[in-house]
Design a protein around this motif. Structure first.
Motif, PDB file in Angstrom:
ATOM      1  N   HIS A 589       7.625   3.394  -0.250  1.00 54.28           N
ATOM      2  CA  HIS A 589       6.337   3.863  -0.812  1.00 54.28           C
ATOM      3  C   HIS A 589       5.194   2.926  -0.493  1.00 54.28           C
ATOM      4  CE1 HIS A 589       8.629   6.928  -2.867  1.00 54.28           C
ATOM      5  NE2 HIS A 589       9.318   6.050  -3.612  1.00 54.28           N
ATOM      6  N   PHE A 590       5.140   2.570   0.679  1.00 59.55           N
ATOM      7  CA  PHE A 590       4.113   1.603   1.066  1.00 59.55           C
ATOM      8  C   PHE A 590       2.725   2.231   1.087  1.00 59.55           C
ATOM      9  CE2 PHE A 590       2.138  -1.504   4.090  1.00 59.55           C
ATOM     10  CZ  PHE A 590       2.231  -2.589   3.235  1.00 59.55           C
ATOM     11  N   LYS A 591       2.721   3.489   1.330  1.00 63.20           N
ATOM     12  CA  LYS A 591       1.432   4.193   1.336  1.00 63.20           C
ATOM     13  C   LYS A 591       0.795   4.068  -0.034  1.00 63.20           C
ATOM     14  CE  LYS A 591      -0.641   8.661   2.526  1.00 63.20           C
ATOM     15  NZ  LYS A 591      -1.607   8.506   1.511  1.00 63.20           N
ATOM     16  N   ASN A 594      -0.436   0.569  -0.671  1.00 62.83           N
ATOM     17  CA  ASN A 594      -1.734   0.389   0.001  1.00 62.83           C
ATOM     18  C   ASN A 594      -2.844   1.041  -0.795  1.00 62.83           C
ATOM     19  OD1 ASN A 594      -1.432  -1.195   2.269  1.00 62.83           O
ATOM     20  ND2 ASN A 594      -0.878   0.518   3.621  1.00 62.83           N
ATOM     21  N   HIS A 599      -5.538  -2.289   1.516  1.00 66.46           N
ATOM     22  CA  HIS A 599      -4.875  -2.552   2.793  1.00 66.46           C
ATOM     23  C   HIS A 599      -4.599  -4.034   3.035  1.00 66.46           C
ATOM     24  CE1 HIS A 599      -3.958   0.609   5.675  1.00 66.46           C
ATOM     25  NE2 HIS A 599      -3.751  -0.387   6.546  1.00 66.46           N
ATOM     26  N   ASP A 603      -1.167  -5.859   3.868  1.00 68.62           N
ATOM     27  CA  ASP A 603      -0.918  -6.784   5.000  1.00 68.62           C
ATOM     28  C   ASP A 603      -0.205  -8.033   4.510  1.00 68.62           C
ATOM     29  OD1 ASP A 603      -2.101  -5.081   6.726  1.00 68.62           O
ATOM     30  OD2 ASP A 603      -3.967  -6.227   6.977  1.00 68.62           O
ATOM     31  N   ARG A 625       9.100  -6.626  14.229  1.00 70.54           N
ATOM     32  CA  ARG A 625       8.426  -5.572  13.467  1.00 70.54           C
ATOM     33  C   ARG A 625       8.502  -4.323  14.337  1.00 70.54           C
ATOM     34  NH1 ARG A 625       2.068  -5.246  12.002  1.00 70.54           N
ATOM     35  NH2 ARG A 625       2.193  -3.478  10.535  1.00 70.54           N
ATOM     36  N   LYS A 700      16.686   6.336   2.617  1.00 74.44           N
ATOM     37  CA  LYS A 700      15.458   6.870   2.031  1.00 74.44           C
ATOM     38  C   LYS A 700      15.780   8.124   1.220  1.00 74.44           C
ATOM     39  CE  LYS A 700      12.019   4.279   3.762  1.00 74.44           C
ATOM     40  NZ  LYS A 700      11.016   3.632   2.993  1.00 74.44           N
ATOM     41  N   ARG A 704      16.161   5.388  -1.853  1.00 72.23           N
ATOM     42  CA  ARG A 704      15.462   4.159  -1.446  1.00 72.23           C
ATOM     43  C   ARG A 704      16.083   2.918  -2.103  1.00 72.23           C
ATOM     44  NH1 ARG A 704      11.534   8.108  -1.772  1.00 72.23           N
ATOM     45  NH2 ARG A 704      10.501   8.470   0.236  1.00 72.23           N
TER      46      ARG A 704
HETATM   47  N1  LIG Z   1      -1.422  -2.496   4.783  1.00 76.23           N
HETATM   48  C1  LIG Z   1      -0.802  -2.003   5.799  1.00 76.23           C
HETATM   49  N2  LIG Z   1      -0.339  -0.814   5.704  1.00 76.23           N
HETATM   50  C2  LIG Z   1       0.351  -0.252   6.773  1.00 76.23           C
HETATM   51  C3  LIG Z   1       0.550  -0.965   7.935  1.00 76.23           C
HETATM   52  N3  LIG Z   1       1.239  -0.196   8.817  1.00 76.23           N
HETATM   53  C4  LIG Z   1       1.485   0.988   8.185  1.00 76.23           C
HETATM   54  N4  LIG Z   1       0.946   0.953   6.931  1.00 76.23           N
HETATM   55  C5  LIG Z   1       0.954   1.976   5.963  1.00 76.23           C
HETATM   56  O1  LIG Z   1       2.248   2.237   5.552  1.00 76.23           O
HETATM   57  C6  LIG Z   1       2.250   3.528   5.047  1.00 76.23           C
HETATM   58  C7  LIG Z   1       3.505   4.218   5.405  1.00 76.23           C
HETATM   59  O2  LIG Z   1       3.560   5.409   4.728  1.00 76.23           O
HETATM   60  P1  LIG Z   1       4.670   6.416   4.883  1.00 76.23           P
HETATM   61  O3  LIG Z   1       5.192   6.490   6.294  1.00 76.23           O
HETATM   62  O4  LIG Z   1       4.213   7.659   4.356  1.00 76.23           O
HETATM   63  O5  LIG Z   1       5.858   5.954   3.987  1.00 76.23           O
HETATM   64  P2  LIG Z   1       5.923   5.401   2.557  1.00 76.23           P
HETATM   65  O6  LIG Z   1       4.649   5.600   1.868  1.00 76.23           O
HETATM   66  O7  LIG Z   1       6.355   3.951   2.623  1.00 76.23           O
HETATM   67  O8  LIG Z   1       7.054   6.219   1.975  1.00 76.23           O
HETATM   68  P3  LIG Z   1       8.570   6.048   2.273  1.00 76.23           P
HETATM   69  O9  LIG Z   1       8.727   5.330   3.547  1.00 76.23           O
HETATM   70  O10 LIG Z   1       9.078   7.357   2.413  1.00 76.23           O
HETATM   71  O11 LIG Z   1       9.090   5.247   1.196  1.00 76.23           O
HETATM   72  C8  LIG Z   1       0.975   4.182   5.602  1.00 76.23           C
HETATM   73  O12 LIG Z   1       0.095   4.445   4.515  1.00 76.23           O
HETATM   74  C9  LIG Z   1       0.430   3.216   6.554  1.00 76.23           C
HETATM   75  O13 LIG Z   1      -0.976   3.257   6.527  1.00 76.23           O
HETATM   76  C10 LIG Z   1      -0.007  -2.241   8.022  1.00 76.23           C
HETATM   77  O14 LIG Z   1       0.085  -2.952   9.001  1.00 76.23           O
HETATM   78  N5  LIG Z   1      -0.643  -2.702   6.931  1.00 76.23           N
END
Ligand SMILES: Nc1nc2c(ncn2[C@@H]2O[C@H](COP(=O)(O)OP(=O)(O)OP(=O)(O)O)[C@@H](O)[C@H]2O)c(=O)[nH]1
Length: 710
Positions: A589-591, A594, A599, A603, A625, A700, A704
């Protein structure tokens, strides 16, 4: 035996005597005293007028002679001698009118009978010359005494004349050697002239060649030439001053000489008549030459002064002789020969001095020539040896350049900087041959240079194994060694030093500034410079490579690196049958994270996750990475179980980590992990990433924050 002068008791009678048909002159029988006049000496009687004939008579003295002769020094011009009406001597040819031609001025030896004492002797004389009569001495004496006297009196002239001829030859010889050629040639001419004059006056001549006119011509040539040589010499000495009068004098006398001889030779004038004119001209010429001569005597050099002094003596004697000849002073035999001798001696002195100077100059010249030859030979030898050295050097240089090119291409062929650097010591030892030396590599941490290689007898010349760091970027001369740094450009740190080269300065020169040393130095410097360039290239490539394989955010390897390396690791694993595992993990759930924290905070979390990843796995594992919030770990030699264990450790490590950003707590995050191992789970190691990705997908979906395998 008796020698009696007959210089008094003379009588004269103008005109010519008639002759009997038998050829007896009547005046020898005619004792008409009234017609004869007495005279002190039978020469130039008074009242001549236009008379060309005169008779003289005298009584022969008493004396005891066995073969008496009458000696007359000279007669103007032709003569017949009678004794008791009989002609006893004749010189010249009398014509029908009692006239005749000049036939020279010889001395006369008139034979007399033994009983001649007390008898009258008659002289029939013809002369169309300015003088008439007898001249000089008149003596009755023994024939043998006269001849001996002639020989004796001639010796002086013969010696002086011969000496003058010798001097003429000497002057000619020096004329050829000297730069003063014309002056010496003129001196030779002068000597020749005075020699001719002196020899022609020698009485013995007539005993050898009885041709009085011939000797008189010789005398005239000598006599007439003297003012030519005199004036010509003065003319030369006076240069560059202009003295037209002096030039005129010698030209006039030359003209006179040629003209007078030609005219008398062709019979147009009498040789005797050329003398009085010449004497007058000569006297005038001497007067004209006096001032220029004084000028030379004052300003000239010693040689010129000596010659002038001799000229002066000869000229005075000639003037005196002239005065006697023209009756200006009583008759005396003037020692003209001594004047010629004085002149010859002056020439000898000048010649000897010149010879001595020439010898000194020659010796000096010889010496300087020898020195010059030695100097040039040495210079040539130096040039030859330098050229040899240069040729040898060129040969060495071209060999070294080829060697350098090979090394550079080898160095360029190296994959990495370190590979290139490791081959350097061996190569440098070959490249620097025949110069002994050593190569040190800089140990920055230890603060010194460590010996990498030494060659030839370098170790014996006191090369230490460690040397202190020196900041100098150029060549240094240290204790009979050259120190040359090997430098390159590092894109991160600028110019860096890799090491230093120590080369012993060759013994035979022992100097760093000779041509050959300079050549060596520039060659090696060029080599080091080029090596430095290649190393800089390697360094730059390494940096570029590093930059292209590195992830900019986290500092760990990126996806490109993984792609490049994974296939290699997969092949190695397959070839060596070594297990291989791959972990794929993704932040959950990185989205949302963020979106919640921003952001930048995201990072920060990613960077921290990368640090934890790097800490958990071995150095030999590849941590990359993969993209976004997804990471991959390739674990060579790791079996499934170990992989799972590590993955679990990782998951827990992340889960328990408290993230914060700029002092604000961010809470925790979790990761989902998919693992795959060969040979347990795949047919080929190359398939592991795909399989691990699928396992991640499974984790996932399974909720997760867990580790799943395929
Ligand atoms: N801050 C930051 N965010 C990143 C970077 N690369 C990718 N992201 C974010 O990571 C998020 C990945 O989202 P998703 O692929 O939807 O997956 P998720 O939200 O982690 O959900 P799941 O993987 O299913 O758990 C996106 O919002 C990208 O913008 C980065 O270098 N820095």
């Amino acid at each position: 035996a008796d020698v009696v002068d007959l210089e008094s008791g003379w009588e004269y009678r103008w005109g010519d005597s008639p002759f009997t048909p038998e050829g007896v002159p009547l005046w020898t029988h005619d004792d008409a005293s009234g017609r004869w006049s007495s005279i002190g000496f039978p020469s130039n009687p008074p009242g001549r007028g236009s008379q060309t004939n005169v008779w003289f008579r005298a009584t022969l003295p008493d004396g005891s002679w066995r073969d008496p002769v009458l000696y007359v020094f000279s007669v103007d011009l032709i003569v017949e001698v009678y004794l008791e009406g009989r002609r006893i001597y004749r010189f010249g040819h009398f014509g029908a009118q009692g006239e005749g031609r000049f036939e020279g001025w010889p001395w006369h030896m008139i034979p007399l009978p033994v009983d001649c004492a007390g008898k009258r002797v008659y002289f029939r004389v013809f002369s169309d010359y300015m003088d008439i009569g007898l001249w000089g001495r008149i003596r009755v004496m023994e024939r043998v005494d006269l001849l001996l006297g002639v020989v004796r009196s001639s010796i002086e002239r013969l010696v002086i004349g011969g000496f003058s001829f010798l001097i003429a030859c000497l002057s000619l010889f020096f004329g050829f050697l000297s730069r003063e050629r014309l002056s010496f040639t003129t001196l030779a001419l002068f000597s020749l002239a005075s020699g001719c004059m002196v020899l022609s006056g020698s009485q013995i001549n007539l005993l050898v060649i009885d041709r009085p006119l011939l000797w008189d011509y010789m005398g005239a040539i000598g006599y007439f030439t003297i003012p030519i040589a005199m004036a010509f010499l003065l003319d030369r000495w006076l240069r560059p001053m202009r003295a037209p009068l002096v030039g005129l004098v010698w030209r006039f006398h030359l003209f006179y000489l040629v003209g007078a001889l030609a005219l008398s030779w062709t019979g147009m004038v009498s040789l005797a008549d050329t003398y009085p004119v010449f004497d007058a001209c000569f006297a005038i010429s001497l007067a004209l030459l006096l001032i220029p001569a004084v000028h030379v005597a004052v300003h000239g050099n010693n040689d010129q002064k000596a010659i002038l002094a001799a000229h002066a003596i000869l000229s005075l004697l000639l003037l005196l002789d002239m005065a006697v000849a023209h009756g200006l002073i009583p008759w005396v035999e003037v020692p003209v020969a001594w004047g010629a001798l004085a002149f010859s001696l002056a020439v000898v002195i000048v010649s000897l001095r010149y010879y001595a100077c020439t010898q000194v100059a020659l010796q000096a010249l010889n010496l300087s020539l020898e020195q010059e030859v030695r100097r040039r030979t040495a210079a040539l030898a130096r040039l030859v040896s330098r050229e040899r050295r240069r040729a040898r050097m060129l040969e060495v240089e071209s060999g070294k350049r080829a060697e350098l090119e090979r090394l550079l291409s080898d160095l360029q062929g190296c994959k990495e900087m370190e590979e290139a650097v490791s081959s350097l010591p061996q190569w440098l030892s070959a490249f620097c041959h025949p110069l002994a030396g050593a190569y040190y590599r800089l140990d920055k941490d230890a603060g010194n240079y460590r010996l990498q290689a030494s060659w030839l007898d370098a170790s014996r010349s006191g090369i230490p194994s460690l040397v202190p760091v020196c900041e100098s970027a150029g060549i240094l001369t240290v204790d009979r060694h050259w120190r040359l740094p090997l430098r390159y450009e590092d894109p991160r740190y600028g110019e860096c030093e890799l090491g230093v080269l120590w080369l012993r300065i060759p013994d035979e020169r022992g100097r760093a500034d000779s041509d050959e040393d300079t050549e060596w130095l520039s060659l090696i410097e060029l080599g080091l410079e080029k090596i430095g360039l290649v190393l800089s290239q390697h360094c730059l490539h390494g940096e570029l490579r590093r930059l292209s394989y590195e992830d900019g955010l986290t500092g760990i390897k990126n996806r490109r690196f993984l792609d490049d390396m994974f296939s290699r690791e997969a092949s190695l694993a397959a070839r060596h049958e070594r297990p291989l595992s791959v972990i794929m993990c993704d932040v959950d759930h990185f989205k949302r994270f963020n979106d919640t924290h921003g952001h930048a905070a995201g990072d920060r979390v990613l960077r921290r996750v990368a640090e934890i990843l790097s800490g958990v796995f071995r150095q030999t594992d590849l941590v990359c990475r993969y993209g976004g919030e997804e990471f991959t770990v390739v674990m060579p030699g790791t079996r499934l179980e170990d992989c799972r264990q590590r993955a679990e450790e990782l998951r827990q490590g992340i889960e328990t980590e408290s993230f914060e950003y700029e002092g604000c707590p961010l809470g925790s995050v979790t990761i989902s992990v998919g693992i795959a191992s060969w040979p347990e789970m795949a047919v080929a190691p190359e398939m592991l990433i795909v399989i691990a990705d699928q396992a991640l997908y499974r984790a996932k979906r399974a909720g997760r924050n867990r580790v799943e395998s395929y």
